[in-house]
Motif scaffolding. Structure first.
Motif, PDB file in Angstrom:
ATOM      1  N   VAL A 140       0.865  -1.185   0.000  1.00  0.00           N
ATOM      2  CA  VAL A 140       0.000   0.000   0.000  1.00  0.00           C
ATOM      3  C   VAL A 140       0.895   1.227   0.000  1.00  0.00           C
ATOM      4  O   VAL A 140       2.101   1.146   0.282  1.00  0.00           O
ATOM      5  CB  VAL A 140      -0.945   0.021   1.226  1.00  0.00           C
ATOM      6  N   ASP A 141       0.289   2.359  -0.274  1.00  0.00           N
ATOM      7  CA  ASP A 141       1.036   3.608  -0.289  1.00  0.00           C
ATOM      8  C   ASP A 141       1.465   3.966   1.129  1.00  0.00           C
ATOM      9  O   ASP A 141       0.681   3.948   2.061  1.00  0.00           O
ATOM     10  CB  ASP A 141       0.175   4.720  -0.898  1.00  0.00           C
ATOM     11  N   GLN A 142       2.782   4.273   1.304  1.00  0.00           N
ATOM     12  CA  GLN A 142       3.313   4.568   2.633  1.00  0.00           C
ATOM     13  C   GLN A 142       2.681   5.826   3.231  1.00  0.00           C
ATOM     14  O   GLN A 142       2.423   5.883   4.441  1.00  0.00           O
ATOM     15  CB  GLN A 142       4.836   4.736   2.550  1.00  0.00           C
ATOM     16  N   ALA A 143       2.428   6.853   2.379  1.00  0.00           N
ATOM     17  CA  ALA A 143       1.815   8.079   2.894  1.00  0.00           C
ATOM     18  C   ALA A 143       0.418   7.806   3.425  1.00  0.00           C
ATOM     19  O   ALA A 143       0.016   8.340   4.464  1.00  0.00           O
ATOM     20  CB  ALA A 143       1.771   9.146   1.794  1.00  0.00           C
ATOM     21  N   GLU A 144      -0.347   6.962   2.705  1.00  0.00           N
ATOM     22  CA  GLU A 144      -1.668   6.577   3.190  1.00  0.00           C
ATOM     23  C   GLU A 144      -1.569   5.919   4.558  1.00  0.00           C
ATOM     24  O   GLU A 144      -2.309   6.235   5.494  1.00  0.00           O
ATOM     25  CB  GLU A 144      -2.321   5.599   2.214  1.00  0.00           C
ATOM     26  N   LEU A 145      -0.632   4.979   4.650  1.00  0.00           N
ATOM     27  CA  LEU A 145      -0.496   4.200   5.880  1.00  0.00           C
ATOM     28  C   LEU A 145      -0.153   5.090   7.061  1.00  0.00           C
ATOM     29  O   LEU A 145      -0.739   4.985   8.143  1.00  0.00           O
ATOM     30  CB  LEU A 145       0.579   3.129   5.673  1.00  0.00           C
ATOM     31  N   LEU A 146       0.800   6.006   6.876  1.00  0.00           N
ATOM     32  CA  LEU A 146       1.195   6.904   7.962  1.00  0.00           C
ATOM     33  C   LEU A 146       0.048   7.823   8.378  1.00  0.00           C
ATOM     34  O   LEU A 146      -0.152   8.086   9.567  1.00  0.00           O
ATOM     35  CB  LEU A 146       2.405   7.733   7.533  1.00  0.00           C
ATOM     36  N   THR A 147      -0.709   8.325   7.377  1.00  0.00           N
ATOM     37  CA  THR A 147      -1.831   9.211   7.688  1.00  0.00           C
ATOM     38  C   THR A 147      -2.888   8.484   8.500  1.00  0.00           C
ATOM     39  O   THR A 147      -3.412   9.016   9.494  1.00  0.00           O
ATOM     40  CB  THR A 147      -2.448   9.760   6.388  1.00  0.00           C
ATOM     41  N   VAL A 160      -9.426  -0.794  10.079  1.00  0.00           N
ATOM     42  CA  VAL A 160      -9.244  -0.370   8.691  1.00  0.00           C
ATOM     43  C   VAL A 160      -8.649  -1.532   7.910  1.00  0.00           C
ATOM     44  O   VAL A 160      -7.721  -2.209   8.397  1.00  0.00           O
ATOM     45  CB  VAL A 160      -8.314   0.855   8.597  1.00  0.00           C
ATOM     46  N   TRP A 161      -9.185  -1.747   6.725  1.00  0.00           N
ATOM     47  CA  TRP A 161      -8.595  -2.734   5.816  1.00  0.00           C
ATOM     48  C   TRP A 161      -8.330  -2.074   4.478  1.00  0.00           C
ATOM     49  O   TRP A 161      -9.208  -1.423   3.902  1.00  0.00           O
ATOM     50  CB  TRP A 161      -9.526  -3.933   5.621  1.00  0.00           C
ATOM     51  N   LEU A 162      -7.083  -2.213   4.010  1.00  0.00           N
ATOM     52  CA  LEU A 162      -6.689  -1.666   2.711  1.00  0.00           C
ATOM     53  C   LEU A 162      -6.270  -2.809   1.810  1.00  0.00           C
ATOM     54  O   LEU A 162      -5.459  -3.653   2.221  1.00  0.00           O
ATOM     55  CB  LEU A 162      -5.521  -0.687   2.864  1.00  0.00           C
ATOM     56  N   PRO A 163      -6.800  -2.857   0.598  1.00  0.00           N
ATOM     57  CA  PRO A 163      -6.367  -3.914  -0.319  1.00  0.00           C
ATOM     58  C   PRO A 163      -4.938  -3.683  -0.783  1.00  0.00           C
ATOM     59  O   PRO A 163      -4.433  -2.551  -0.768  1.00  0.00           O
ATOM     60  CB  PRO A 163      -7.360  -3.802  -1.474  1.00  0.00           C
ATOM     61  N   ALA A 164      -4.277  -4.744  -1.186  1.00  0.00           N
ATOM     62  CA  ALA A 164      -2.903  -4.624  -1.684  1.00  0.00           C
ATOM     63  C   ALA A 164      -2.878  -3.806  -2.966  1.00  0.00           C
ATOM     64  O   ALA A 164      -3.846  -3.760  -3.729  1.00  0.00           O
ATOM     65  CB  ALA A 164      -2.316  -6.018  -1.934  1.00  0.00           C
ATOM     66  N   ASN A 165      -1.736  -3.128  -3.190  1.00  0.00           N
ATOM     67  CA  ASN A 165      -1.524  -2.316  -4.403  1.00  0.00           C
ATOM     68  C   ASN A 165      -2.496  -1.147  -4.491  1.00  0.00           C
ATOM     69  O   ASN A 165      -2.855  -0.711  -5.578  1.00  0.00           O
ATOM     70  CB  ASN A 165      -1.631  -3.169  -5.675  1.00  0.00           C
TER      71      ASN A 165
END
Length: 551
Positions: free
Chosen positions: A424-431, A528-533
């Motif tokens: 996943v996008d690192q910026a998304e994850l940190l936010t 929260v669940w984020l799909p891969a990619n």
């Protein structure tokens, strides 16, 4: 300058006449032209009709007289007993005609109002020798008259004479004069009604335009256009029905409106949600926050009324994206400074202990203490790095743990948490993690000890993040509201806008195609669940809104 002062200035400056005068003069000019032209045409048609009517009347008298057996037989015999003149006088008297003249086919008169002309020949040729009737105006010895001539037929069917009947022009003119007076009276009535209607219309227009004159309206329009398109704020004007009456270029840019917007209702231009509710007035308040796809807007709605009558509302929007991003960056820096201060304070205390042990000559005890605290600090960082591979996220967690400890809040990353190579996008994850942790720590303020926040990670299928605390949690009836931009139960912080963090998390998760679940209390529970990619769009990264902006 107020409309009243502007009006005084225009009048003092000798500008054009008032709107009422202009409407009255224009209406009167049109009405006068219409009435005069209409009256002329009506008089012309009426006169032609009257002329034709009198000619037909004379023709009827002439035809009837020509068919009288007495006149036909007397004329055929040469009128030895002079009966034709008597009959003609009786007919003229009964029919109220000027004359009834009977002649033979040679034009010799057998009757005439002037006895001296009886037996005399007509000055003009006999017109009915063709066997047809003739009508027209005759300028004869008795003056101008509406004239008709009818043939007199003998026993063998041949034309033996002529009956000429005339009606004096004075009678025709008298009837025409009556019609002219009627037309004049009707025209005067129409003009009076036009003046009254013009006054009423001007009063109505003046009321609609709030007693402004044309020059004032033009001046206001110029000023409005210059103001609307000369300011950086977005401005949208709405009428009482919620339709757009005014919109400037900045508003089109922020709301992403292309094409025609004037006259359209807000529902057609703005999607259902918080922003539309702020436009319609369903949500009220000053400096309300609305989170767009790539912008953070501050919205204000003000009702507008003139002379006590509502004319709609004006909505202003300010783009706070860059400013808010700077504020969030400063907040993040402040958080790091607080973490460093906490670490400095902690290490200062430890150094004082080491210094005291050394002063007392307890060298072995000091060595043992230094080894112990070094092992504890190293084990915390190494433990996070062993389970959380992204160094940025591990550093964020370490900083949050340190800052939370200053507030007597213990943040714990569960032992089974694993996050090795999240797709996943690192910026998304940190936010997402930063906002959820900040909200959890803030929720534990003023709650009984112990205060605990538990964080869980899992990357078996995408990325799973769970943040739980032992605070009061979210009431069941508020679950749908806590993720709406602008909603917050916390006290505002100076320079910071509340009610953005969870809304931002929801937007990021929705854009990435993931899920955000909020569970009711007691105890806060966010998953929260984020799909891969999943990746956030480049344009959203450039805005700088997606920062660690808890709250």
């Amino acid at each position: 300058m107020s409309p009243a002062s502007r009006a005084q200035r225009l009048r003092a400056g000798g500008h054009s006449s008032t709107l009422t005068t202009q409407i009255l003069l224009a209406s009167l000019s049109l009405l006068l032209l219409t009435v005069v032209l209409g009256g002329f045409l009506f008089t012309l048609i009426s006169n032609q009709t009257l002329d034709r009517q009198y000619q037909l009347r004379a023709l009827g008298i002439a035809t009837t007289s020509a068919q009288m057996p007495e006149i036909r037989s007397a004329l055929a015999a040469g009128d030895p007993k002079h009966v034709i003149d008597g009959l003609a006088r009786e007919i003229a008297t009964a029919a109220q005609s000027a004359y009834v003249v009977v002649t033979d086919r040679n034009g010799i008169r057998f009757s005439h109002p002037d006895p001296a002309l009886i037996g005399q020949k007509l000055e003009e040729p006999v017109a009915v020798l063709d066997g047809e009737t003739h009508v027209g105006f005759d300028v004869g010895s008795l003056g101008t008259s509406a004239n008709a001539r009818a043939p007199i037929f003998g026993a063998d069917g041949s034309v033996i004479g002529q009956v000429s009947v005339g009606i004096e022009e004075t009678k025709v003119l008298d009837n025409q004069a009556q019609n002219i007076w009627l037309i004049t009276g009707f025209s005067a009535l129409v003009l009076a009604l036009g003046v009254g209607g013009s006054l009423l219309l001007s009063r109505r227009i003046k009321r609609v335009t709030f007693n402004l004159e044309p020059a004032e309206i033009a001046s206001l329009l110029q000023e409005r256009e210059a103001l609307l398109h000369g300011i950086r704020e977005a401005v949208v004007g709405l009428d009482d029905d919620g339709r757009v009456t005014v919109i400037n270029g900045e508003a089109r840019r922020l709301l992403q409106i292309e094409g025609a917007a004037l006259g359209k209702p807000v529902a057609e231009l703005i999607q259902d949600g918080r922003l539309r509710d702020l436009f319609t007035g369903a949500l009220s308040g000053a400096d309300q926050v609305a989170l767009m796809e790539d912008a953070l807007l501050v919205v204000n709605r003000m009702p507008v009324s003139i002379a006590g009558r509502s004319i709609g509302s004006v909505v202003t929007l300010r783009d706070r994206t860059e400013i808010e991003a700077l504020v969030r960056d400063l907040h993040s820096i402040q958080g790091l400074m607080e973490a460093m201060r906490a670490l400095e304070h902690e290490y200062a205390n430890r150094l004082h202990i080491v210094d005291g042990l050394l002063e007392m000559g307890e060298v072995d005890q000091a060595r043992s203490y230094v080894s112990q605290i070094s092992s504890m600090s190293r084990s915390l960082g190494e433990g996070l790095r062993a389970r959380i591979e992204p160094p940025e996220l591990a550093a964020l967690l370490l900083a949050k743990i340190t800052v939370a400890a200053e507030q007597d809040v213990h943040i714990e990353v569960t032992a089974e948490s694993r996050l090795e190579r999240p797709q996943v996008d690192q910026a998304e994850l940190l936010t997402i993690v930063g906002n959820l942790l900040d909200n959890a720590v803030d929720a534990l303020a003023n709650t009984p000890r112990p205060r605990t926040v538990t964080v869980q990670f899992d990357d078996a299928d995408g990325v799973f993040i769970a943040v739980r605390d032992n605070g009061p949690g979210v009431p069941a009836e508020k679950i749908d509201q806590v993720v709406v931009d602008g909603y917050s139960t916390k006290d505002p912080r100076p320079g910071m806008r509340r009610g953005i963090g969870l809304a931002l998390v929801r937007r990021i998760v929705h854009r990435a195609g993931g899920t955000l679940d909020v569970f009711p209390g007691p105890g806060g529970n966010f998953e929260v669940w984020l799909p891969a990619n999943s990746h956030i769009a480049d344009k959203d990264r450039r805005t700088g809104v997606d920062q660690d902006i808890g709250g």
